[in-house]
Scaffold this motif. Sequence first.
Motif, PDB file in Angstrom:
ATOM      1  N   ALA A  78      -8.424  76.986  -0.840  1.00  0.00           N
ATOM      2  CA  ALA A  78      -7.102  76.585  -0.348  1.00  0.00           C
ATOM      3  C   ALA A  78      -7.220  75.242   0.332  1.00  0.00           C
ATOM      4  O   ALA A  78      -8.289  74.868   0.838  1.00  0.00           O
ATOM      5  N   ILE A  79      -6.125  74.494   0.333  1.00  0.00           N
ATOM      6  CA  ILE A  79      -6.042  73.231   1.056  1.00  0.00           C
ATOM      7  C   ILE A  79      -4.735  73.233   1.847  1.00  0.00           C
ATOM      8  O   ILE A  79      -3.682  73.587   1.323  1.00  0.00           O
ATOM      9  N   TYR A  80      -4.842  72.843   3.110  1.00  0.00           N
ATOM     10  CA  TYR A  80      -3.703  72.881   4.038  1.00  0.00           C
ATOM     11  C   TYR A  80      -3.535  71.488   4.644  1.00  0.00           C
ATOM     12  O   TYR A  80      -4.452  70.975   5.285  1.00  0.00           O
ATOM     13  N   THR A  81      -2.373  70.888   4.423  1.00  0.00           N
ATOM     14  CA  THR A  81      -2.110  69.560   4.984  1.00  0.00           C
ATOM     15  C   THR A  81      -1.146  69.665   6.158  1.00  0.00           C
ATOM     16  O   THR A  81      -0.202  70.445   6.140  1.00  0.00           O
ATOM     17  N   ILE A  97      -6.578  67.084  -3.583  1.00  0.00           N
ATOM     18  CA  ILE A  97      -6.116  68.418  -3.977  1.00  0.00           C
ATOM     19  C   ILE A  97      -6.402  68.676  -5.452  1.00  0.00           C
ATOM     20  O   ILE A  97      -6.942  69.733  -5.823  1.00  0.00           O
ATOM     21  N   GLU A  98      -6.071  67.723  -6.296  1.00  0.00           N
ATOM     22  CA  GLU A  98      -6.256  67.912  -7.739  1.00  0.00           C
ATOM     23  C   GLU A  98      -7.723  68.008  -8.131  1.00  0.00           C
ATOM     24  O   GLU A  98      -8.075  68.682  -9.095  1.00  0.00           O
ATOM     25  N   LEU A 101      -9.594  71.459  -5.377  1.00  0.00           N
ATOM     26  CA  LEU A 101      -9.033  72.808  -5.288  1.00  0.00           C
ATOM     27  C   LEU A 101      -9.452  73.620  -6.507  1.00  0.00           C
ATOM     28  O   LEU A 101      -9.357  73.145  -7.648  1.00  0.00           O
ATOM     29  N   VAL A 107      -2.149  75.818  -2.091  1.00  0.00           N
ATOM     30  CA  VAL A 107      -1.860  74.622  -1.305  1.00  0.00           C
ATOM     31  C   VAL A 107      -0.780  74.958  -0.276  1.00  0.00           C
ATOM     32  O   VAL A 107       0.299  75.444  -0.626  1.00  0.00           O
ATOM     33  N   VAL A 109       1.536  73.215   2.691  1.00  0.00           N
ATOM     34  CA  VAL A 109       2.008  71.921   3.197  1.00  0.00           C
ATOM     35  C   VAL A 109       2.895  72.156   4.409  1.00  0.00           C
ATOM     36  O   VAL A 109       3.969  72.760   4.301  1.00  0.00           O
ATOM     37  N   GLY A 138       2.874  72.053  -3.488  1.00  0.00           N
ATOM     38  CA  GLY A 138       2.506  73.105  -2.551  1.00  0.00           C
ATOM     39  C   GLY A 138       2.928  74.483  -3.020  1.00  0.00           C
ATOM     40  O   GLY A 138       3.975  74.651  -3.631  1.00  0.00           O
TER      41      GLY A 138
END
Length: 280
Positions: A78-81, A97-98, A101, A107, A109, A138
């Motif tokens: 997961a990625i959290y901005t 992210i691209e 991930l 994702v 956001v 997201g």
Amino acid sequence: MIETIKILTIQDISCYGQCSITVALPIISAFGIETAVIPSAILSTHTAGFTDYTVRDLTEDLPGILKHWEKEEIFFDAIYTGFIGSIEQFDYIIDIIESRLKPDGLVFVDPAMADHGEFYNGFDQDFADKMGELCKIGDYVLPNTTEACYLLHKPWKEEFTKEEMLEMANELSNFTKKHIILKGDTHKEGKLGMIVLDKDESSTEFVYNDRIDHVSHGTGDVFASSFVGSTLNGKTPAEAAKIAGEFTKKALEETIDDPTHTYGVKFERVIKYIPELLKI
């Protein structure tokens, strides 16, 4: 052996003041999630209630971090901005992210750019429009009503009716792949609510917590971080929103009687409740 869930959070470091990475890293870690970070900027303090703070933009560092991680084959579930340091960072963040991930990764956001009807210092409508592009990749997007209005090019006001909140959530559904969590519903007396729009289930649900009459910087970061931690523990969007609301409420309750603590909430004191909250 149980595989470790790994998340990357991309947001600023405020060296003093409880927000952004200094909130996200301990809270998400306390939910049992291995947490890596990319700082978007370094500030001496956060921007609310402080003057003459220093800011170091870290845009130039992002390509090098990505290149190294590609070499090391580092990937995330997961990625959290959160707070993004400049409009120039969006394209780099989308590249991260691209590239990093996992194929089935999530994702999150948090379009942290405005509150109480105004942009944070240094942000404008061009920034909001670029944030909208990020939101569209997201799986979970978590705006407050001010951020929602800027994303939608709508005028903001102090209070929205239930019908207006529903309309706004439906319009925001164009800014996410799966779920909108729209914060700031105040039409129910004594409660603070949010709308959870779940595209997977084609459902829209109001989620409420008791309202604490205390305004503090950083509660959005506390909410988003505990929402992320709850979701990665298998909770549905509505369950995660309820848990995050309760966690944030408890942090406010720990802070409200301390007039010297104006720069954040004492979330550290309520981390011990996470196992209990995950039973909700």
